[in-house]
Design an enzyme around this catalytic site. Structure first.
Site, mmCIF file in Angstrom:
data_model
loop_
_atom_site.group_PDB
_atom_site.id
_atom_site.type_symbol
_atom_site.label_atom_id
_atom_site.label_comp_id
_atom_site.label_asym_id
_atom_site.label_seq_id
_atom_site.Cartn_x
_atom_site.Cartn_y
_atom_site.Cartn_z
ATOM 1 N N TYR A 198 6.035 17.593 11.829
ATOM 2 C CA TYR A 198 7.115 16.582 11.806
ATOM 3 C C TYR A 198 8.372 16.975 12.048
ATOM 4 O O TYR A 198 9.666 16.176 11.805
ATOM 5 C CB TYR A 198 7.054 15.372 11.134
ATOM 6 C CG TYR A 198 5.392 14.893 10.763
ATOM 7 C CD1 TYR A 198 4.732 14.420 11.941
ATOM 8 C CD2 TYR A 198 4.877 15.103 9.416
ATOM 9 C CE1 TYR A 198 3.407 13.915 11.355
ATOM 10 C CE2 TYR A 198 3.624 14.729 9.165
ATOM 11 C CZ TYR A 198 2.819 14.027 10.156
ATOM 12 O OH TYR A 198 1.632 13.522 9.929
ATOM 13 N N TYR A 234 0.780 14.057 1.507
ATOM 14 C CA TYR A 234 0.668 14.536 2.636
ATOM 15 C C TYR A 234 0.685 16.066 2.690
ATOM 16 O O TYR A 234 0.793 16.825 4.124
ATOM 17 C CB TYR A 234 1.311 13.696 3.981
ATOM 18 C CG TYR A 234 1.191 12.314 3.964
ATOM 19 C CD1 TYR A 234 0.064 11.806 4.209
ATOM 20 C CD2 TYR A 234 2.173 11.323 3.563
ATOM 21 C CE1 TYR A 234 -0.180 10.357 4.054
ATOM 22 C CE2 TYR A 234 2.119 10.213 3.316
ATOM 23 C CZ TYR A 234 0.831 9.387 3.755
ATOM 24 O OH TYR A 234 0.480 8.251 3.865
ATOM 25 N N ARG A 267 3.602 19.876 7.388
ATOM 26 C CA ARG A 267 4.534 18.671 7.602
ATOM 27 C C ARG A 267 5.643 19.206 8.597
ATOM 28 O O ARG A 267 6.205 18.581 9.406
ATOM 29 C CB ARG A 267 5.091 17.803 6.542
ATOM 30 C CG ARG A 267 3.714 17.230 5.963
ATOM 31 C CD ARG A 267 4.197 15.942 5.087
ATOM 32 N NE ARG A 267 4.945 14.482 5.534
ATOM 33 C CZ ARG A 267 6.161 14.681 5.627
ATOM 34 N NH1 ARG A 267 6.873 15.510 4.959
ATOM 35 N NH2 ARG A 267 6.866 13.629 6.206
ATOM 36 N N CYS A 291 -0.033 33.102 10.977
ATOM 37 C CA CYS A 291 0.009 33.938 12.433
ATOM 38 C C CYS A 291 0.802 32.663 13.311
ATOM 39 O O CYS A 291 -0.149 32.324 14.205
ATOM 40 C CB CYS A 291 -1.052 34.468 12.722
ATOM 41 S SG CYS A 291 -1.287 35.761 11.793
ATOM 42 N N GLU A 292 1.923 32.121 13.110
ATOM 43 C CA GLU A 292 2.410 31.138 14.225
ATOM 44 C C GLU A 292 3.914 31.225 13.898
ATOM 45 O O GLU A 292 4.229 30.934 12.778
ATOM 46 C CB GLU A 292 1.707 29.903 13.902
ATOM 47 C CG GLU A 292 1.731 28.879 15.149
ATOM 48 C CD GLU A 292 0.669 27.826 14.983
ATOM 49 O OE1 GLU A 292 -0.442 28.181 14.826
ATOM 50 O OE2 GLU A 292 0.888 26.521 15.218
ATOM 51 N N GLU A 330 0.763 -1.325 0.063
ATOM 52 C CA GLU A 330 0.119 0.202 -0.007
ATOM 53 C C GLU A 330 0.892 1.148 -0.078
ATOM 54 O O GLU A 330 0.788 1.855 0.926
ATOM 55 C CB GLU A 330 -0.936 0.106 1.240
ATOM 56 C CG GLU A 330 -1.969 -1.238 1.458
ATOM 57 C CD GLU A 330 -2.492 -1.054 2.663
ATOM 58 O OE1 GLU A 330 -3.729 -1.683 2.829
ATOM 59 O OE2 GLU A 330 -1.852 -0.521 3.720
ATOM 60 N N PRO A 331 1.594 1.348 -0.873
ATOM 61 C CA PRO A 331 2.304 2.623 -1.019
ATOM 62 C C PRO A 331 1.669 3.866 -1.277
ATOM 63 O O PRO A 331 0.802 3.940 -2.173
ATOM 64 C CB PRO A 331 3.521 2.539 -2.185
ATOM 65 C CG PRO A 331 2.942 1.738 -3.030
ATOM 66 C CD PRO A 331 1.867 0.585 -2.122
ATOM 67 N N GLY A 332 1.818 5.066 -0.509
ATOM 68 C CA GLY A 332 1.080 6.202 -0.843
ATOM 69 C C GLY A 332 2.127 7.246 -1.155
ATOM 70 O O GLY A 332 2.498 7.798 -2.188
ATOM 71 N N ARG A 333 3.087 7.684 -0.135
ATOM 72 C CA ARG A 333 4.161 8.716 -0.398
ATOM 73 C C ARG A 333 5.118 8.365 -1.587
ATOM 74 O O ARG A 333 5.448 9.234 -2.224
ATOM 75 C CB ARG A 333 5.189 8.821 0.988
ATOM 76 C CG ARG A 333 5.694 9.775 1.040
ATOM 77 C CD ARG A 333 7.031 9.609 2.016
ATOM 78 N NE ARG A 333 6.522 9.230 3.328
ATOM 79 C CZ ARG A 333 5.840 10.323 4.323
ATOM 80 N NH1 ARG A 333 5.930 11.526 4.292
ATOM 81 N NH2 ARG A 333 5.404 9.740 5.286
HETATM 82 N N1 LLP Z 1 -1.095 1.602 4.637
HETATM 83 C C1 LLP Z 1 -1.688 2.175 5.838
HETATM 84 C C2 LLP Z 1 -2.386 1.249 6.795
HETATM 85 C C3 LLP Z 1 -1.222 3.278 6.420
HETATM 86 O O1 LLP Z 1 -1.462 3.472 7.643
HETATM 87 C C4 LLP Z 1 -0.367 4.210 5.579
HETATM 88 C C5 LLP Z 1 0.242 5.544 5.885
HETATM 89 C C6 LLP Z 1 -0.043 3.714 4.439
HETATM 90 C C7 LLP Z 1 -0.519 2.441 3.982
HETATM 91 C C8 LLP Z 1 0.889 4.550 3.356
HETATM 92 O O2 LLP Z 1 2.073 4.950 3.775
HETATM 93 P P1 LLP Z 1 3.103 5.603 2.809
HETATM 94 O O3 LLP Z 1 3.464 4.676 1.871
HETATM 95 O O4 LLP Z 1 2.448 6.964 2.340
HETATM 96 O O5 LLP Z 1 4.165 5.870 3.924
HETATM 97 N N2 LLP Z 1 0.769 12.025 7.491
HETATM 98 C C9 LLP Z 1 2.204 11.458 7.744
HETATM 99 C C10 LLP Z 1 2.179 10.192 7.306
HETATM 100 C C11 LLP Z 1 1.116 9.314 7.978
HETATM 101 C C12 LLP Z 1 0.918 8.101 7.156
HETATM 102 C C13 LLP Z 1 0.056 7.339 7.915
HETATM 103 N N3 LLP Z 1 -0.291 5.852 7.338
HETATM 104 C C14 LLP Z 1 3.156 12.479 6.821
HETATM 105 O O6 LLP Z 1 3.136 13.388 6.322
HETATM 106 O O7 LLP Z 1 4.621 11.688 7.091
#
Ligand code: LLP
Length: 430
Positions: A326, A382, A322, A353-354, A282-285
Site C-alpha cells: 500500500y 495488519y 504494508r 529478495c525483492e 468494528e474497529p481493528g486498526r
Molecule cells: N469491518 C469490516 C467489515 C472490515 O472489512 C474491516 C477491515 C474492519 C471492520 C476493520 O477496519 P479497521 O478498523 O481495521 O480499519 N490490510 C489493510 C486493511 C484491510 C482492512 C479490511 N477490512 C491494511 O493493512 O491497511
C-alpha cells in the site's frame, strides 16, 4: 516526537526495556503494549456509555488474530468479528464467548457457515444471495434460529487507498443498494423462520481521517431500513478509524468518529420515531495498530553517494507487507537511544529478495551499527496478521507486555515448523 525511555536511554514499552526484549526473545519481534490496547477498548465503550445508547464494540480480529488478543477482548467484555473459519477457530480456542462473535466475509463456505452455527456464533453478517440460501438451509436442517445482519455496499467512497476502500458501489462486498439487491435480500431474510434479521451493516473502508463518510453511512443505513418500512434493531457502521503512522497522519480522537455516528443515529431514531437501535462498530486498526511495534536487528548497509543509503534489517515484507502493498509509511527509531539526534537519512530495507522489500521509505536516524536494534512503530495492525513465509523466512514471535511484565503469546516460527507440511516427492522414484 519524544519516545518513552528508561535510565539507560533505551526505548521502553509499558515500562519494559525493548533492548532486553530483543535480547530475550530475538528479532524480528512483534511487541504489543496491552495496557494501551485495554485503554483503547475501554475508551470506545465509554463513548457509548456516556451517550447512554445501546452499543456493541466489536474488535475486527483481522487486524491481528491470535488467541491472546481474543482473550484480552473477552476480558474487556467487547465483542469480536471474525472473517474466516481460521479466525473463528482461533477465537473458539481462546474460549472467546461465541455469542459475542460476528462473522463477516464475502465468500463464507458451507463448512464455515456450519461451523459458525454449530458453535453458536452470535451474529452472521450475510454478504450475498448464496450465503443467504446456504444459511437458510443449514438453520432449517438444524432447527435453530440464527441472528443475522445484512451487509450492504453503500456506494460511499472513503478517501483511502483503493485496495482498502470497500464502501464504493464497485465492490465485491455486500448487497448492492442502488440496483435493489439489498431490498431483495431483505425480503428473503425477513420471511425466513430460521433467520432473525436484526439489522444492517456497511463498512466504508479503512484508515479514514474524517467523519463525513461515517455520518453518511450511518444515515444511509437508517434511511434504507426506513424506506423498507422496517425498524432495525442494529445498525453496524463497520470499522476504519484512521491512526497515526507518521507525522503525515492526523487522526481524530476515537470519540469524534463514534460521537458523529451516535449523533446521526439519534437524529434518525427521533425522525423515524424508532427505539434507539443498537450501534455496532468494528474497529481493528485503531485498537491494535498504535499498540504494536516490531523490533529488528540492524545488519548490512549500502550507501550510494548522491542517491540513497539503504540500511538492512533482519525482517521485512514477510512480517510487514504494508509498505510494499500500500506504499504505507512508518516511523522507525533506534531502540538503543530513540531520542538521540538524527544524523542521516536512510531507507530501511528488509532481507527479502525483492526491491520492493522496504519497511520504512525514508527515515532520519542517528548513526547505527550492525547489531543495533531498530523499532518500527505502530505495526500492530495488519503486520503480523499479514505475515508470510516468503523466501522461507520464519514468522516472528509475538510478545505481550503489561504492567512491567512480558510474555510470548505466539512462538517464533522455526525452520522445522515451516517444512512440517512438506512431503518428500516419491512419484519420481522409479
Ligand atoms: N469491518 C469490516 C467489515 C472490515 O472489512 C474491516 C477491515 C474492519 C471492520 C476493520 O477496519 P479497521 O478498523 O481495521 O480499519 N490490510 C489493510 C486493511 C484491510 C482492512 C479490511 N477490512 C491494511 O493493512 O491497511
Amino acid at each position: 516526537m519524544t519516545y518513552p525511555i528508561n535510565e539507560k536511554q533505551h526505548l521502553t514499552v509499558d515500562g519494559v526495556d525493548t533492548i532486553e526484549l530483543a535480547k530475550t526473545y530475538g528479532t524480528p519481534l512483534a511487541v504489543y503494549d496491552v495496557t494501551l490496547i485495554r485503554k483503547t477498548m475501554r475508551a470506545f465503550k465509554r463513548i457509548f456509555e456516556q451517550e447512554n445508547v445501546p452499543y456493541v464494540v466489536s474488535y475486527a480480529g483481522k487486524a491481528f488474530a491470535t488467541k491472546a488478543i481474543y482473550q484480552v477482548a473477552a476480558q474487556e467484555n467487547i465483542h469480536a468479528d471474525v472473517v474466516s473459519g481460521g479466525e473463528l477457530y482461533t477465537a473458539i480456542k481462546a474460549d472467546f464467548p461465541t455469542q459475542h462473535l460476528s462473522f463477516n466475509g464475502n465468500n463464507k463456505s458451507y463448512d464455515e457457515l456450519v461451523m459458525a452455527v454449530e458453535n453458536g456464533v452470535g451474529t452472521i453478517i450475510v454478504d450475498n444471495f448464496l450465503e443467504l440460501q446456504l444459511l437458510s438451509e443449514i438453520t432449517a436442517e438444524k432447527n435453530v434460529i440464527q441472528d443475522i445482519l445484512l451487509r450492504i455496499s453503500p456506494g460511499i467512497s472513503a478517501h483511502t487507498h483503493e485496495f482498502i476502500s470497500t464502501g464504493q458501489q464497485d465492490s465485491k462486498f455486500g448487497f448492492d443498494l442502488q440496483t435493489g439487491q439489498a431490498k431483495q435480500a431483505y425480503d428473503i431474510a425477513i420471511k425466513d423462520n430460521h433467520l432473525h434479521l436484526r439489522g444492517l451493516h456497511a463498512h466504508i473502508g479503512s484508515q479514514i481521517f474524517d467523519v463525513t463518510g461515517f455520518e453518511k453511512n450511518a444515515a444511509l443505513l437508517a434511511d434504507t431500513a426506513y424506506s423498507w418500512g422496517w425498524q432495525p434493531e442494529v445498525i453496524n457502521t463497520g470499522g476504519g478509524f484512521g491512526i497515526r503512522y507518521t507525522d503525515e497522519d492526523q487522526p481524530l480522537p476515537e470519540n469524534e468518529f463514534a460521537d458523529a455516528i451516535i449523533r446521526v443515529l439519534k437524529e434518525k431514531a427521533t425522525q423515524y420515531d424508532w427505539a434507539m437501535p443498537e450501534i455496532w462498530i468494528e474497529p481493528g486498526r485503531s485498537i491494535v495498530g498504535p499498540a504494536g511495534q516490531t523490533l529488528y536487528t540492524v545488519g548490512s548497509r549500502k550507501d550510494i553517494p548522491g542517491i540513497r543509503n539503504y540500511l538492512a534489517v533482519d525482517g521485512g515484507m514477510g512480517d510487514n507487507i504494508r509498505p510494499a502493498l500500500y506504499q504505507a509509511n512508518y516511523e522507525a527509531v533506534l531502540a538503543n537511544q530513540p531520542n538521540a539526534k538524527s544524523e542521516e537519512i536512510v531507507r530501511i530495507a528488509g532481507k527479502y529478495c525483492e526491491s520492493g522489500d522496504v519497511l520504512v521509505w525514508q527515515e532520519e536516524l542517528p548513526a547505527t551499527k550492525p547489531g543495533d536494534i531498530l523499532s518500527v512503530l505502530a505495526t500492530g495492525a495488519y503486520g503480523y496478521a499479514m505475515a508470510s513465509n516468503y523466501n522461507r523466512n520464519p514468522r516472528p514471535a509475538v510478545v505481550f507486555v503489561e504492567n512491567g511484565q512480558h510474555q510470548v503469546v505466539v512462538e517464533r516460527e522455526t525452520f522445522e515448523h515451516m517444512i512440517s507440511l512438506d512431503q518428500d516427492y516419491t512419484l519420481g522414484d522409479k
